[in-house]
Write an enzyme that holds these catalytic residues in place. Sequence first.
Site, short mmCIF file in Angstrom:
data_model
loop_
_atom_site.label_atom_id
_atom_site.label_comp_id
_atom_site.label_asym_id
_atom_site.label_seq_id
_atom_site.Cartn_x
_atom_site.Cartn_y
_atom_site.Cartn_z
N LYS A 11 -7.53 1.79 -2.75
CA LYS A 11 -7.07 1.29 -1.44
C LYS A 11 -7.14 2.39 -0.38
CE LYS A 11 -4.84 -1.27 1.59
NZ LYS A 11 -4.96 -2.61 2.09
N LYS A 71 1.02 4.80 8.23
CA LYS A 71 1.60 5.18 6.94
C LYS A 71 0.50 5.39 5.90
CE LYS A 71 2.50 1.70 4.59
NZ LYS A 71 1.80 0.78 3.69
N THR A 105 0.86 -1.18 0.00
CA THR A 105 0.00 0.00 0.00
C THR A 105 0.90 1.23 0.00
OG1 THR A 105 -1.63 -1.21 1.30
CG2 THR A 105 -1.87 1.19 1.19
P1 NAP Z 1 5.39 -6.78 7.39
O1 NAP Z 1 4.90 -8.01 8.02
O2 NAP Z 1 5.95 -5.69 8.24
O3 NAP Z 1 6.48 -7.20 6.28
C1 NAP Z 1 7.15 -6.22 5.53
C2 NAP Z 1 7.98 -6.91 4.46
O4 NAP Z 1 8.63 -5.90 3.68
C3 NAP Z 1 9.10 -7.78 5.06
O5 NAP Z 1 9.29 -8.89 4.22
C4 NAP Z 1 10.30 -6.83 5.00
O6 NAP Z 1 11.53 -7.50 4.97
C5 NAP Z 1 10.04 -6.16 3.67
N1 NAP Z 1 10.75 -4.88 3.53
C6 NAP Z 1 10.53 -3.73 4.21
N2 NAP Z 1 11.36 -2.78 3.80
C7 NAP Z 1 12.12 -3.31 2.84
C8 NAP Z 1 13.16 -2.81 2.01
N3 NAP Z 1 13.61 -1.54 2.11
N4 NAP Z 1 13.71 -3.64 1.10
C9 NAP Z 1 13.28 -4.92 0.99
N5 NAP Z 1 12.31 -5.46 1.74
C10 NAP Z 1 11.73 -4.66 2.65
O7 NAP Z 1 4.25 -6.06 6.53
P2 NAP Z 1 2.92 -6.71 5.89
O8 NAP Z 1 1.85 -6.66 6.91
O9 NAP Z 1 3.26 -7.97 5.18
O10 NAP Z 1 2.56 -5.55 4.81
C11 NAP Z 1 3.23 -5.44 3.57
C12 NAP Z 1 2.48 -4.39 2.72
O11 NAP Z 1 1.12 -4.82 2.54
C13 NAP Z 1 2.42 -3.01 3.38
O12 NAP Z 1 2.49 -2.00 2.41
C14 NAP Z 1 1.05 -3.02 4.06
O13 NAP Z 1 0.55 -1.71 4.24
C15 NAP Z 1 0.23 -3.83 3.06
N6 NAP Z 1 -0.94 -4.55 3.62
C16 NAP Z 1 -0.88 -5.20 4.83
C17 NAP Z 1 -2.02 -5.85 5.30
C18 NAP Z 1 -2.03 -6.59 6.62
O14 NAP Z 1 -3.13 -6.88 7.12
N7 NAP Z 1 -0.90 -6.93 7.21
C19 NAP Z 1 -3.19 -5.86 4.55
C20 NAP Z 1 -3.20 -5.23 3.31
C21 NAP Z 1 -2.07 -4.58 2.85
P3 NAP Z 1 12.25 -7.99 6.34
O15 NAP Z 1 11.71 -9.37 6.62
O16 NAP Z 1 13.68 -7.96 6.03
O17 NAP Z 1 11.87 -6.98 7.42
#
Ligand code: NAP
Length: 294
Positions: free
Chosen positions: A168, A236, A93
């Site tokens: 979104k 964010k 997102t």
């Molecule tokens: P998360 O659990 O915090 O995971 C973040 C992922 O991004 C990890 O694999 C992290 O790697 C990687 N990452 C972050 N910064 C990076 C960088 N500079 N270079 C390479 N990899 C990087 O987050 P999430 O909940 O999966 O969410 C991911 C996205 O989906 C976000 O944009 C979020 O807003 C969106 N989203 C989330 C949800 C939800 O319910 N969780 C629902 C819809 C959309 P590391 O393992 O090395 O930290």
Amino acid sequence: MRIGFVGLGAMGVGMSHNLHKHGLLGAVWNRTAARAEELAAELGVAAAADPAQVARECDVIVTCVSRDADVLEVIRAMAPGLAAGKVVMDCSTIAVDTAREAADLVAQAGAGFLDAPVSGGKEGADNGQLVFMVGGDKALFDKLKPAFDAMGKAASHMGPVGAGQATKAVNQIMVAGINQAVTEALAFGQASGLDMDDVIQVVSGGAAGNWFLEKRGPTMVKNVFDPGFKMALHHKDLSICKQMAADKGVALPVVEMTLKHYERLMEQGHGDEDISTLFRSKQELFEKGNLKSL
Ligand code: NAP
């Protein structure tokens, strides 16, 4: 179609599993390599050395990382492996403008781009029940149908690049309002001495029933706030929504209020908890009272 996955966080692991179940997953990469190695070993796919290797080995590269700068960073890193005929689909997102910048970077490398943010939470990612809101070329959207089908229950083409992220933003404003309403009402119920499991069950069956109440209600009333969806990530998203509204000369009450509430909780160290951690602030109202400050 061979698909590579970049970003194995709360969302990416489940999405990768579902691509694998449908025979589509070719390679994975994660910044913290151990996560990618573990998943690759479990699924019997390649753990790529870097995003460029994922791009070289796959036709479609799905990215799901945290923030705008992270998306641009991984796309720049994968650019040497991109070529004509390949497609990058970003499920993070991010802001509409960042999606357009990402699309330009990908186009310079000769490949196609879709912004495809998702709704449905970690459960939706794990169960292949995500909803995709997609911006970009309609022919690319149609081409990626097998990927959408593997990871989700619905995918809608919303318009050109950025239209997925704009949709979104609508979703994320609504999630803020739902979080405010559910946490406040359940804290009120708890302070009224009710059996909260019963309350959640009864209310879920009526007009106020909703996904967040059903999935997060039972845990928040037990003071369990494991993500789920990290509050810092929703903060964010709401910062993006705030800017989009400001561009139209508007400050949205739910967005402004929720940002303030999240910032207070983040200062107290709760940013990596699920967004339902807002329940803490609502409970505090009943402990301390706030009639004088209203
Ligand atoms: P998360 O659990 O915090 O995971 C973040 C992922 O991004 C990890 O694999 C992290 O790697 C990687 N990452 C972050 N910064 C990076 C960088 N500079 N270079 C390479 N990899 C990087 O987050 P999430 O909940 O999966 O969410 C991911 C996205 O989906 C976000 O944009 C979020 O807003 C969106 N989203 C989330 C949800 C939800 O319910 N969780 C629902 C819809 C959309 P590391 O393992 O090395 O930290």
